[in-house]
Design a protein around this motif. Structure first.
Motif, PDB file in Angstrom:
ATOM      1  N   GLU A 147      12.413  -0.732 -14.239  1.00  0.00           N
ATOM      2  CA  GLU A 147      12.516  -2.105 -14.837  1.00  0.00           C
ATOM      3  C   GLU A 147      11.209  -3.157 -14.307  1.00  0.00           C
ATOM      4  N   ALA A 148      10.897  -2.949 -13.227  1.00  0.00           N
ATOM      5  CA  ALA A 148       9.829  -3.600 -12.448  1.00  0.00           C
ATOM      6  C   ALA A 148       8.533  -3.295 -13.367  1.00  0.00           C
ATOM      7  N   ARG A 149       8.189  -2.067 -13.753  1.00  0.00           N
ATOM      8  CA  ARG A 149       7.091  -1.803 -14.514  1.00  0.00           C
ATOM      9  C   ARG A 149       7.084  -2.155 -15.748  1.00  0.00           C
ATOM     10  N   ALA A 150       8.180  -2.251 -16.456  1.00  0.00           N
ATOM     11  CA  ALA A 150       8.501  -2.677 -17.881  1.00  0.00           C
ATOM     12  C   ALA A 150       8.401  -4.104 -17.664  1.00  0.00           C
ATOM     13  N   LEU A 151       8.710  -4.900 -17.045  1.00  0.00           N
ATOM     14  CA  LEU A 151       8.483  -6.431 -16.875  1.00  0.00           C
ATOM     15  C   LEU A 151       6.934  -6.785 -16.185  1.00  0.00           C
ATOM     16  N   GLY A 152       6.370  -5.952 -15.912  1.00  0.00           N
ATOM     17  CA  GLY A 152       5.091  -6.121 -15.198  1.00  0.00           C
ATOM     18  C   GLY A 152       5.096  -6.948 -14.057  1.00  0.00           C
ATOM     19  N   LEU A 153       5.970  -6.627 -13.278  1.00  0.00           N
ATOM     20  CA  LEU A 153       5.911  -7.466 -11.928  1.00  0.00           C
ATOM     21  C   LEU A 153       5.042  -6.839 -10.897  1.00  0.00           C
ATOM     22  N   LYS A 154       4.896  -7.543  -9.686  1.00  0.00           N
ATOM     23  CA  LYS A 154       3.880  -7.162  -8.770  1.00  0.00           C
ATOM     24  C   LYS A 154       4.619  -5.849  -8.057  1.00  0.00           C
ATOM     25  N   PRO A 155       3.930  -5.242  -7.076  1.00  0.00           N
ATOM     26  CA  PRO A 155       4.752  -3.990  -6.546  1.00  0.00           C
ATOM     27  C   PRO A 155       5.646  -4.669  -5.865  1.00  0.00           C
ATOM     28  N   ILE A 156       6.949  -3.771  -5.960  1.00  0.00           N
ATOM     29  CA  ILE A 156       8.074  -4.090  -5.197  1.00  0.00           C
ATOM     30  C   ILE A 156       8.457  -3.122  -4.264  1.00  0.00           C
ATOM     31  N   SER A 157       9.465  -3.200  -3.538  1.00  0.00           N
ATOM     32  CA  SER A 157      10.382  -2.465  -2.551  1.00  0.00           C
ATOM     33  C   SER A 157      11.672  -2.510  -2.796  1.00  0.00           C
ATOM     34  N   VAL A 158      12.544  -1.466  -2.684  1.00  0.00           N
ATOM     35  CA  VAL A 158      13.624  -1.200  -3.019  1.00  0.00           C
ATOM     36  C   VAL A 158      14.621  -0.598  -1.922  1.00  0.00           C
ATOM     37  N   ALA A 159      15.564  -1.284  -1.713  1.00  0.00           N
ATOM     38  CA  ALA A 159      16.510  -0.585  -0.533  1.00  0.00           C
ATOM     39  C   ALA A 159      18.041  -0.651  -1.061  1.00  0.00           C
ATOM     40  N   ALA A 172      25.099  -2.399  -1.204  1.00  0.00           N
ATOM     41  CA  ALA A 172      24.166  -3.356  -1.706  1.00  0.00           C
ATOM     42  C   ALA A 172      22.773  -2.960  -1.958  1.00  0.00           C
ATOM     43  N   VAL A 173      21.987  -3.653  -2.953  1.00  0.00           N
ATOM     44  CA  VAL A 173      20.487  -3.155  -3.156  1.00  0.00           C
ATOM     45  C   VAL A 173      19.963  -4.502  -2.998  1.00  0.00           C
ATOM     46  N   GLY A 174      18.807  -4.394  -2.218  1.00  0.00           N
ATOM     47  CA  GLY A 174      17.757  -5.317  -2.112  1.00  0.00           C
ATOM     48  C   GLY A 174      16.301  -4.906  -2.539  1.00  0.00           C
ATOM     49  N   VAL A 175      15.997  -6.039  -3.257  1.00  0.00           N
ATOM     50  CA  VAL A 175      14.525  -5.805  -3.877  1.00  0.00           C
ATOM     51  C   VAL A 175      13.564  -6.959  -3.336  1.00  0.00           C
ATOM     52  N   THR A 176      12.383  -6.805  -3.077  1.00  0.00           N
ATOM     53  CA  THR A 176      11.430  -7.996  -2.706  1.00  0.00           C
ATOM     54  C   THR A 176      10.040  -7.382  -3.178  1.00  0.00           C
ATOM     55  N   GLY A 177       9.080  -8.508  -3.639  1.00  0.00           N
ATOM     56  CA  GLY A 177       7.931  -8.076  -4.152  1.00  0.00           C
ATOM     57  C   GLY A 177       7.226  -9.284  -5.112  1.00  0.00           C
ATOM     58  N   ASP A 178       8.092  -9.556  -6.233  1.00  0.00           N
ATOM     59  CA  ASP A 178       7.687 -10.533  -7.039  1.00  0.00           C
ATOM     60  C   ASP A 178       8.545 -12.049  -6.723  1.00  0.00           C
ATOM     61  N   THR A 179       8.866 -12.886  -7.685  1.00  0.00           N
ATOM     62  CA  THR A 179       9.544 -13.846  -7.409  1.00  0.00           C
ATOM     63  C   THR A 179      10.922 -13.196  -7.139  1.00  0.00           C
ATOM     64  N   SER A 180      11.708 -14.432  -6.598  1.00  0.00           N
ATOM     65  CA  SER A 180      13.330 -13.892  -6.287  1.00  0.00           C
ATOM     66  C   SER A 180      13.931 -13.670  -7.653  1.00  0.00           C
ATOM     67  N   ASP A 181      13.868 -14.235  -8.512  1.00  0.00           N
ATOM     68  CA  ASP A 181      14.254 -14.189  -9.759  1.00  0.00           C
ATOM     69  C   ASP A 181      14.202 -12.776 -10.420  1.00  0.00           C
ATOM     70  N   ASN A 182      12.966 -12.545 -10.326  1.00  0.00           N
ATOM     71  CA  ASN A 182      12.428 -11.105 -10.854  1.00  0.00           C
ATOM     72  C   ASN A 182      12.735  -9.865 -10.025  1.00  0.00           C
ATOM     73  N   ASP A 183      12.813 -10.187  -8.691  1.00  0.00           N
ATOM     74  CA  ASP A 183      13.355  -9.273  -7.933  1.00  0.00           C
ATOM     75  C   ASP A 183      15.081  -8.811  -8.168  1.00  0.00           C
ATOM     76  N   GLU A 184      15.582  -9.859  -8.465  1.00  0.00           N
ATOM     77  CA  GLU A 184      17.151  -9.686  -8.831  1.00  0.00           C
ATOM     78  C   GLU A 184      17.145  -8.890 -10.078  1.00  0.00           C
ATOM     79  N   LEU A 185      16.526  -9.462 -11.088  1.00  0.00           N
ATOM     80  CA  LEU A 185      16.477  -8.369 -12.365  1.00  0.00           C
ATOM     81  C   LEU A 185      16.190  -6.930 -12.175  1.00  0.00           C
ATOM     82  N   ALA A 186      15.362  -6.686 -11.306  1.00  0.00           N
ATOM     83  CA  ALA A 186      15.163  -5.392 -11.105  1.00  0.00           C
ATOM     84  C   ALA A 186      16.166  -4.498 -10.349  1.00  0.00           C
ATOM     85  N   ALA A 187      16.708  -5.579  -9.382  1.00  0.00           N
ATOM     86  CA  ALA A 187      18.107  -4.845  -8.701  1.00  0.00           C
ATOM     87  C   ALA A 187      19.462  -4.638  -9.823  1.00  0.00           C
TER      88      ALA A 187
END
Lengths: 139, 139, 139, 139
Positions: C19-31, C113-128
């Motif tokens: 999803e992060a690549r489809a949305l063109g987000l900055k590099p993210i991390s996912v836990a 739970a899932v945690g995502v970080t790297g882009d804006t918080s709203d976008n991080d949540e979309l990826a999660a």
């Protein structure tokens, strides 16, 4: 069954305390944790000293951290003291390498742990086992 | 009277839980500490989240640490945030500046504290007060 | 279902990254953490900075600690900053009060739970959310 | 080459897990860190206990901290226990002095480390080595 309920945890506590009184043990403390190591119920008998909450918790938390009873951790600590010492430093609740921390299982999986402290480690473990049995759960 | 007995602490816990159910609160956790800040009894209702043991303990421990209820600490935190933040760093169990941590008194002295968390701070405090009343103790 | 399996957790991670690549987000991390807050799977994309493992973990761990999403914790932090600050100090993994930490539920209970970080918080949540959906799990 | 890519790290993880299953090991956990000690990828098999994320990370982080494998750190800990104990206290992720933490090299330089835990230390190391080999990297 996916979690030790508060009712079950309180039955474990009262069962362990009953066994301790039947065996004439010194005052004990009993902690019941869920599978993630988070406390569900706790009791410290009158006369049980200040650090007992942390020791009871660390016996149970350590068992969950390494996936074996604190009795087994005690044996590991003799053979590989530096490994257990290092692991203890990594676990926020610590690890106490002595009997009295027992894993609780249901349907083949670990659903929590009980930690008892106050008398000898062997006697602490007897109280923990009696509590688990009182709740109709398995080790 | 210099110490809350285990019997009294368990009565406080059951009284607080009973009040929480009567008021229809969200699942709560209840910690009872002695005057030295050491846990005597604890219960976490089914559905009460992971950090509630630490929050309940910190509300009660903070009240004992500063000699006032955690409600008062919450007011102090608004006026003097850096002081409360610094004090929290000094207390091993931490300090939570929100209502729900209540000192227990007998014969004019502090003999312990109760900490409740899970619903709003105001409701948490109601449960704590009901527990103390159920045990025939004073605030 | 009582635990997020490794297979499910890896599907959550790959779904979030896709999803992060489809949305063109900055590099993210996912836990992905289990219900007790213990990591099951993690990935940090090339270019995602050094502290991202801790931030992703703290978003998810904080959600489990308080029983609500890290978005809700962010709202609580505005209304009651001292409470969230105090709670963060009590959680060994910390708490990050910003969207991107999402609870995972099954059969009505929280299983992780899932945690995502790297882009804006709203976008991080979309990826999660996309990762959780890819695994066929609920929020 | 100065950094293990996420693709490579995920190949290391899957290679280590494949080897663990081929050898019939107990459930393991695998962490891959970059040269700075920051996690890139992680997986914990079903049944691998709570503290395994921290132990896997500390094996790899300790190797990077001292510039040698965690097997060598285990030997150092026997000869100079106070030094290793002190060093562990200085490393935020800790140090676990037991085999299973292996440095990864490319073009003559250290580009990261792999940490495995769950079975005996010797077997953990076999899984780590298999993972590194699967990614076409060197030790």
């Amino acid at each position: 069954m996916t979690r030790i309920s508060l009712d079950q945890a309180q039955t474990i506590v009262s069962g362990a305390l009953k066994e301790a009184r039947a065996l004439g043990l010194k005052p004990i403390s009993v902690a019941v944790l869920d599978a993630g190591g988070h406390m569900i119920a706790f009791a410290r008998e009158d006369g049980s000293s200040n650090l007992r909450p942390q020791i009871a918790t660390a016996k149970a938390s350590g068992a969950l951290a390494l996936g074996v009873s604190s009795r087994t951790i005690g044996e590991m600590a003799i053979e590989r003291p530096t490994f257990i010492n290092a692991a203890a430093g990594l676990n926020p609740a610590g690890i106490v390498p002595a009997a009295g921390g027992v894993l609780v299982r249901a349907e083949g999986g670990v659903i929590g742990a009980v930690g008892v402290t106050g008398d000898t480690s062997d006697n602490d473990e007897l109280a923990a086992l009696a509590g688990i049995k009182a709740a109709g759960l398995s080790v």
